[in-house]
Design a protein around this motif. Structure first.
Motif, PDB file in Angstrom:
ATOM      1  N   VAL A 185       0.846  -1.194   0.000  1.00  0.00           N
ATOM      2  CA  VAL A 185       0.000   0.000   0.000  1.00  0.00           C
ATOM      3  C   VAL A 185       0.882   1.245   0.000  1.00  0.00           C
ATOM      4  CG1 VAL A 185      -1.685   1.315   1.357  1.00  0.00           C
ATOM      5  CG2 VAL A 185      -1.917  -1.161   1.130  1.00  0.00           C
ATOM      6  N   GLN A 186       1.938   1.207   0.802  1.00  0.00           N
ATOM      7  CA  GLN A 186       2.848   2.346   0.860  1.00  0.00           C
ATOM      8  C   GLN A 186       3.572   2.544  -0.470  1.00  0.00           C
ATOM      9  OE1 GLN A 186       5.233   1.186   4.175  1.00  0.00           O
ATOM     10  NE2 GLN A 186       3.589   1.511   5.647  1.00  0.00           N
ATOM     11  N   LEU A 187       3.971   1.444  -1.085  1.00  0.00           N
ATOM     12  CA  LEU A 187       4.666   1.526  -2.381  1.00  0.00           C
ATOM     13  C   LEU A 187       3.740   2.095  -3.454  1.00  0.00           C
ATOM     14  CD1 LEU A 187       7.177   0.856  -4.105  1.00  0.00           C
ATOM     15  CD2 LEU A 187       6.121  -1.365  -4.530  1.00  0.00           C
ATOM     16  N   LEU A 188       2.523   1.573  -3.540  1.00  0.00           N
ATOM     17  CA  LEU A 188       1.579   2.066  -4.541  1.00  0.00           C
ATOM     18  C   LEU A 188       1.231   3.537  -4.324  1.00  0.00           C
ATOM     19  CD1 LEU A 188      -0.840  -0.961  -4.933  1.00  0.00           C
ATOM     20  CD2 LEU A 188       0.815  -0.115  -6.589  1.00  0.00           C
ATOM     21  N   ALA A 189       1.044   3.930  -3.081  1.00  0.00           N
ATOM     22  CA  ALA A 189       0.730   5.332  -2.788  1.00  0.00           C
ATOM     23  C   ALA A 189       1.913   6.227  -3.152  1.00  0.00           C
ATOM     24  CB  ALA A 189       0.354   5.511  -1.329  1.00  0.00           C
ATOM     25  N   GLY A 190       3.122   5.782  -2.856  1.00  0.00           N
ATOM     26  CA  GLY A 190       4.305   6.570  -3.205  1.00  0.00           C
ATOM     27  C   GLY A 190       4.482   6.715  -4.710  1.00  0.00           C
ATOM     28  N   VAL A 191       4.244   5.637  -5.449  1.00  0.00           N
ATOM     29  CA  VAL A 191       4.342   5.698  -6.913  1.00  0.00           C
ATOM     30  C   VAL A 191       3.258   6.615  -7.473  1.00  0.00           C
ATOM     31  CG1 VAL A 191       4.051   4.314  -9.011  1.00  0.00           C
ATOM     32  CG2 VAL A 191       5.471   3.460  -7.154  1.00  0.00           C
ATOM     33  N   ALA A 192       2.054   6.540  -6.919  1.00  0.00           N
ATOM     34  CA  ALA A 192       0.964   7.396  -7.380  1.00  0.00           C
ATOM     35  C   ALA A 192       1.268   8.867  -7.114  1.00  0.00           C
ATOM     36  CB  ALA A 192      -0.344   6.999  -6.701  1.00  0.00           C
ATOM     37  N   VAL A 193       1.875   9.172  -5.977  1.00  0.00           N
ATOM     38  CA  VAL A 193       2.262  10.557  -5.675  1.00  0.00           C
ATOM     39  C   VAL A 193       3.310  11.040  -6.673  1.00  0.00           C
ATOM     40  CG1 VAL A 193       3.473  12.020  -4.010  1.00  0.00           C
ATOM     41  CG2 VAL A 193       1.645  10.526  -3.242  1.00  0.00           C
ATOM     42  N   ALA A 194       4.328  10.221  -6.925  1.00  0.00           N
ATOM     43  CA  ALA A 194       5.384  10.613  -7.867  1.00  0.00           C
ATOM     44  C   ALA A 194       4.810  10.815  -9.273  1.00  0.00           C
ATOM     45  CB  ALA A 194       6.483   9.555  -7.881  1.00  0.00           C
ATOM     46  N   TYR A 195       3.954   9.904  -9.700  1.00  0.00           N
ATOM     47  CA  TYR A 195       3.330  10.010 -11.028  1.00  0.00           C
ATOM     48  C   TYR A 195       2.532  11.306 -11.149  1.00  0.00           C
ATOM     49  CZ  TYR A 195       0.167   9.136 -14.901  1.00  0.00           C
ATOM     50  OH  TYR A 195      -0.549   9.254 -16.059  1.00  0.00           O
ATOM     51  N   ASN A 196       1.742  11.612 -10.126  1.00  0.00           N
ATOM     52  CA  ASN A 196       0.906  12.808 -10.187  1.00  0.00           C
ATOM     53  C   ASN A 196       1.721  14.092 -10.085  1.00  0.00           C
ATOM     54  OD1 ASN A 196      -1.924  12.094 -10.585  1.00  0.00           O
ATOM     55  ND2 ASN A 196      -1.616  10.857  -8.765  1.00  0.00           N
ATOM     56  N   ALA A 218      -5.016  17.378  -6.769  1.00  0.00           N
ATOM     57  CA  ALA A 218      -5.959  16.779  -5.826  1.00  0.00           C
ATOM     58  C   ALA A 218      -5.634  15.306  -5.590  1.00  0.00           C
ATOM     59  CB  ALA A 218      -7.386  16.935  -6.351  1.00  0.00           C
ATOM     60  N   TRP A 219      -5.320  14.566  -6.650  1.00  0.00           N
ATOM     61  CA  TRP A 219      -4.933  13.158  -6.492  1.00  0.00           C
ATOM     62  C   TRP A 219      -3.642  13.029  -5.697  1.00  0.00           C
ATOM     63  CZ3 TRP A 219      -8.198   9.538  -6.585  1.00  0.00           C
ATOM     64  CH2 TRP A 219      -9.253   9.511  -7.478  1.00  0.00           C
ATOM     65  N   THR A 220      -2.732  13.957  -5.880  1.00  0.00           N
ATOM     66  CA  THR A 220      -1.478  13.933  -5.123  1.00  0.00           C
ATOM     67  C   THR A 220      -1.754  14.107  -3.631  1.00  0.00           C
ATOM     68  OG1 THR A 220      -0.285  14.845  -7.007  1.00  0.00           O
ATOM     69  CG2 THR A 220       0.792  15.011  -4.877  1.00  0.00           C
ATOM     70  N   VAL A 221      -2.663  14.996  -3.288  1.00  0.00           N
ATOM     71  CA  VAL A 221      -3.024  15.205  -1.887  1.00  0.00           C
ATOM     72  C   VAL A 221      -3.651  13.937  -1.311  1.00  0.00           C
ATOM     73  CG1 VAL A 221      -4.553  16.486  -0.331  1.00  0.00           C
ATOM     74  CG2 VAL A 221      -3.254  17.694  -2.092  1.00  0.00           C
ATOM     75  N   VAL A 222      -4.550  13.311  -2.058  1.00  0.00           N
ATOM     76  CA  VAL A 222      -5.220  12.099  -1.581  1.00  0.00           C
ATOM     77  C   VAL A 222      -4.212  10.973  -1.366  1.00  0.00           C
ATOM     78  CG1 VAL A 222      -6.824  10.263  -2.237  1.00  0.00           C
ATOM     79  CG2 VAL A 222      -7.467  12.648  -2.569  1.00  0.00           C
ATOM     80  N   PHE A 223      -3.392  10.706  -2.376  1.00  0.00           N
ATOM     81  CA  PHE A 223      -2.431   9.610  -2.253  1.00  0.00           C
ATOM     82  C   PHE A 223      -1.337   9.932  -1.236  1.00  0.00           C
ATOM     83  CE2 PHE A 223      -4.000   8.417  -6.586  1.00  0.00           C
ATOM     84  CZ  PHE A 223      -4.563   7.224  -6.190  1.00  0.00           C
ATOM     85  N   GLY A 224      -0.985  11.198  -1.096  1.00  0.00           N
ATOM     86  CA  GLY A 224      -0.023  11.584  -0.066  1.00  0.00           C
ATOM     87  C   GLY A 224      -0.570  11.327   1.322  1.00  0.00           C
TER      88      GLY A 224
END
Length: 75
Positions: free
Chosen positions: A15-26, A47-53
């Motif tokens: 979960v942490q890895l996926l959230a970190g990748v999603a933050v970097a992507y966004n 907004a997606w960066t805030v959510v995944f962060g």
């Protein structure tokens, strides 16, 4: 203060890895969309960066609480 309910898998490293990748992507998407002048899409990426962060930070905090709870239970 009572902590919010979190399922046991919330502190999983995946979960942490996926959230970190999603933050970097966004974050990259924000920059690219700002350069292109696509302000609405850039705001959506923000907004997606805030959510995944938030998911990343809370997952790390929950994992730390889980690890601390296991250490005290073993004593």
């Amino acid at each position: 203060m009572v902590a919010p309910f979190r399922p046991p898998w919330f502190g999983h490293r995946g979960v942490q890895l996926l959230a970190g990748v999603a933050v970097a992507y966004n974050l990259v998407a924000i920059v690219l969309r700002l350069v292109d002048g696509d302000w609405g899409e850039a705001f959506l990426s923000f907004a997606w960066t805030v959510v995944f962060g938030y998911v990343l930070v809370e997952s790390l905090r929950f994992r730390k609480q889980q690890d601390t709870g296991q250490d005290t239970a073993a004593d």
